[in-house]
Write an enzyme that holds these catalytic residues in place. Structure first.
Site, PDB file in Angstrom:
ATOM      1  N   LYS A   9      -9.592   6.464  34.518  1.00 21.47           N
ATOM      2  CA  LYS A   9      -8.220   6.882  34.828  1.00 21.47           C
ATOM      3  C   LYS A   9      -8.188   7.735  36.103  1.00 21.47           C
ATOM      4  O   LYS A   9      -9.240   8.166  36.610  1.00 21.47           O
ATOM      5  CB  LYS A   9      -7.659   7.637  33.619  1.00 21.47           C
ATOM      6  CG  LYS A   9      -7.520   6.763  32.363  1.00 21.47           C
ATOM      7  CD  LYS A   9      -6.867   7.527  31.211  1.00 21.47           C
ATOM      8  CE  LYS A   9      -6.682   6.637  29.992  1.00 21.47           C
ATOM      9  NZ  LYS A   9      -5.961   7.349  28.882  1.00 21.47           N
ATOM     10  N   TYR A  49       0.373  -0.823  28.285  1.00 26.00           N
ATOM     11  CA  TYR A  49       0.621   0.160  27.223  1.00 26.00           C
ATOM     12  C   TYR A  49       1.863  -0.202  26.399  1.00 26.00           C
ATOM     13  O   TYR A  49       2.537   0.677  25.875  1.00 26.00           O
ATOM     14  CB  TYR A  49       0.767   1.552  27.831  1.00 26.00           C
ATOM     15  CG  TYR A  49      -0.562   2.216  28.163  1.00 26.00           C
ATOM     16  CD1 TYR A  49      -1.524   2.439  27.172  1.00 26.00           C
ATOM     17  CD2 TYR A  49      -0.853   2.650  29.455  1.00 26.00           C
ATOM     18  CE1 TYR A  49      -2.735   3.050  27.460  1.00 26.00           C
ATOM     19  CE2 TYR A  49      -2.069   3.267  29.752  1.00 26.00           C
ATOM     20  CZ  TYR A  49      -3.001   3.468  28.743  1.00 26.00           C
ATOM     21  OH  TYR A  49      -4.204   4.090  29.029  1.00 26.00           O
ATOM     22  N   PHE A  57       4.960  10.504  24.486  1.00 23.31           N
ATOM     23  CA  PHE A  57       4.066  10.667  25.635  1.00 23.31           C
ATOM     24  C   PHE A  57       4.097   9.458  26.583  1.00 23.31           C
ATOM     25  O   PHE A  57       3.412   9.457  27.598  1.00 23.31           O
ATOM     26  CB  PHE A  57       2.621  10.905  25.164  1.00 23.31           C
ATOM     27  CG  PHE A  57       2.023   9.803  24.327  1.00 23.31           C
ATOM     28  CD1 PHE A  57       1.436   8.699  24.923  1.00 23.31           C
ATOM     29  CD2 PHE A  57       2.054   9.865  22.942  1.00 23.31           C
ATOM     30  CE1 PHE A  57       0.881   7.675  24.175  1.00 23.31           C
ATOM     31  CE2 PHE A  57       1.500   8.841  22.172  1.00 23.31           C
ATOM     32  CZ  PHE A  57       0.918   7.740  22.790  1.00 23.31           C
ATOM     33  N   ARG A  85     -16.007   2.426  22.737  1.00 22.47           N
ATOM     34  CA  ARG A  85     -15.103   3.410  22.122  1.00 22.47           C
ATOM     35  C   ARG A  85     -15.904   4.616  21.621  1.00 22.47           C
ATOM     36  O   ARG A  85     -15.455   5.759  21.736  1.00 22.47           O
ATOM     37  CB  ARG A  85     -14.325   2.773  20.962  1.00 22.47           C
ATOM     38  CG  ARG A  85     -13.347   1.680  21.366  1.00 22.47           C
ATOM     39  CD  ARG A  85     -12.060   2.171  21.969  1.00 22.47           C
ATOM     40  NE  ARG A  85     -11.282   3.006  21.071  1.00 22.47           N
ATOM     41  CZ  ARG A  85     -10.030   3.413  21.334  1.00 22.47           C
ATOM     42  NH1 ARG A  85      -9.440   3.063  22.479  1.00 22.47           N
ATOM     43  NH2 ARG A  85      -9.380   4.176  20.489  1.00 22.47           N
ATOM     44  N   THR A  91      -9.566  10.455  21.213  1.00 17.74           N
ATOM     45  CA  THR A  91      -8.538  10.402  22.263  1.00 17.74           C
ATOM     46  C   THR A  91      -8.362  11.725  23.001  1.00 17.74           C
ATOM     47  O   THR A  91      -8.306  11.750  24.232  1.00 17.74           O
ATOM     48  CB  THR A  91      -7.189   9.971  21.646  1.00 17.74           C
ATOM     49  OG1 THR A  91      -7.349   8.675  21.064  1.00 17.74           O
ATOM     50  CG2 THR A  91      -6.094   9.928  22.695  1.00 17.74           C
ATOM     51  N   ARG A 102     -15.260  11.781  26.811  1.00 18.07           N
ATOM     52  CA  ARG A 102     -14.103  12.670  26.723  1.00 18.07           C
ATOM     53  C   ARG A 102     -14.501  14.055  26.230  1.00 18.07           C
ATOM     54  O   ARG A 102     -13.900  15.062  26.606  1.00 18.07           O
ATOM     55  CB  ARG A 102     -13.046  12.039  25.806  1.00 18.07           C
ATOM     56  CG  ARG A 102     -12.334  10.837  26.444  1.00 18.07           C
ATOM     57  CD  ARG A 102     -11.604  10.034  25.400  1.00 18.07           C
ATOM     58  NE  ARG A 102     -10.644   9.083  25.977  1.00 18.07           N
ATOM     59  CZ  ARG A 102      -9.987   8.191  25.261  1.00 18.07           C
ATOM     60  NH1 ARG A 102     -10.187   8.111  23.947  1.00 18.07           N
ATOM     61  NH2 ARG A 102      -9.133   7.358  25.847  1.00 18.07           N
ATOM     62  N   ASN A 112      -7.451  12.112  29.863  1.00 19.58           N
ATOM     63  CA  ASN A 112      -8.672  11.968  29.061  1.00 19.58           C
ATOM     64  C   ASN A 112      -9.643  10.940  29.636  1.00 19.58           C
ATOM     65  O   ASN A 112     -10.440  10.345  28.914  1.00 19.58           O
ATOM     66  CB  ASN A 112      -8.319  11.669  27.605  1.00 19.58           C
ATOM     67  CG  ASN A 112      -7.534  10.385  27.470  1.00 19.58           C
ATOM     68  OD1 ASN A 112      -7.225   9.720  28.462  1.00 19.58           O
ATOM     69  ND2 ASN A 112      -7.217  10.020  26.247  1.00 19.58           N
ATOM     70  N   HIS A 115      -9.826   4.667  29.541  1.00 22.72           N
ATOM     71  CA  HIS A 115      -9.233   3.758  28.556  1.00 22.72           C
ATOM     72  C   HIS A 115     -10.283   2.739  28.147  1.00 22.72           C
ATOM     73  O   HIS A 115     -11.067   2.276  28.990  1.00 22.72           O
ATOM     74  CB  HIS A 115      -8.028   3.015  29.139  1.00 22.72           C
ATOM     75  CG  HIS A 115      -7.628   1.827  28.311  1.00 22.72           C
ATOM     76  ND1 HIS A 115      -6.810   1.940  27.213  1.00 22.72           N
ATOM     77  CD2 HIS A 115      -8.003   0.511  28.377  1.00 22.72           C
ATOM     78  CE1 HIS A 115      -6.675   0.745  26.650  1.00 22.72           C
ATOM     79  NE2 HIS A 115      -7.395  -0.141  27.335  1.00 22.72           N
ATOM     80  N   GLU A 126      -6.055  -7.442  27.618  1.00 21.27           N
ATOM     81  CA  GLU A 126      -6.144  -6.482  28.725  1.00 21.27           C
ATOM     82  C   GLU A 126      -6.979  -7.038  29.885  1.00 21.27           C
ATOM     83  O   GLU A 126      -6.667  -6.786  31.050  1.00 21.27           O
ATOM     84  CB  GLU A 126      -6.718  -5.162  28.201  1.00 21.27           C
ATOM     85  CG  GLU A 126      -5.758  -4.490  27.219  1.00 21.27           C
ATOM     86  CD  GLU A 126      -6.350  -3.298  26.483  1.00 21.27           C
ATOM     87  OE1 GLU A 126      -7.515  -2.935  26.743  1.00 21.27           O
ATOM     88  OE2 GLU A 126      -5.633  -2.723  25.633  1.00 21.27           O
TER      89      GLU A 126
END
Ligand code: IDP
Ligand code: MG
Length: 156
Positions: A9, A49, A57, A85, A91, A102, A112, A115, A126
């Site tokens: 990100k 998203y 948010f 993950r 998250t 994270r 964070n 993704h 995706e």
């Protein structure tokens, strides 16, 4: 083999953490099969998203993800979706376990760092948003014979 979609990100890019984050996946034995530095458009962020539309948010998330360049990665390996993950962590940076990306690099709930697709269906969807035909590569690495045990005929 699974191919998952990761996005480093804007905070990861701006904070100079791209290399350290990519290293975590490479060191685990996963293979980078696609990479693209890009600005995400608001339309693409909304598509990506879509499941979060309507949440409190959401507007902030789209604003954040479109505010500066991101690094989009396709990452391949046995069980890559779950492995990535787990390497990412929970998250919220404030809650993510130490040792995860994270957990080690951030404290924010929204900034964070990364993704990662959360299911095979999401990974396929995706990947199709961010990579065109021919942009996710099939190639073998010399070291793969030491990453997977293939003595039974299939990699384990
Ligand atoms: P994930 O990225 O761990 O899959 P999701 O629940 O899918 O988490 O949320 C997508 C992204 O939206 C998160 O990574 C985070 O950037 C942001 N986000 C999720 N929940 C909140 C929140 O409660 N406050 C602020 N941002 C949030
Ligand atoms: Mg998610």
């Amino acid at each position: 083999m699974e191919t998952t979609l990761l996005i480093l990100k804007p905070d990861a890019v701006q904070r100079g953490l791209m290399g350290r984050i990519i290293t975590r996946f490479e060191e685990k034995g996963l293979q980078i099969v696609g990479a693209k530095l890009a600005m995400i458009s608001p339309e693409t962020a909304a598509t990506h998203y879509k499941d979060h539309q309507g949440k409190g948010f959401y507007a902030g998330l789209v604003g954040f993800m479109t505010s500066a360049p991101v690094l989009i990665l396709a990452v391949r390996g046995l069980g890559a979706i779950t492995i990535c993950r787990n390497l990412m962590g929970a998250t919220f940076g404030s809650k993510a376990a130490a040792g995860t990306i994270r957990g080690d690099f951030g404290v924010s709930n929204s900034f964070n760092l990364i993704h990662g697709s959360d299911s095979p269906e999401a990974a396929t969807r995706e990947r199709g948003i961010f990579f065109g035909p021919g942009e996710v590569l099939d190639y073998s690495r010399a070291g793969d014979r030491w990453v997977y045990d293939s003595s039974s005929g299939k990699p384990e």
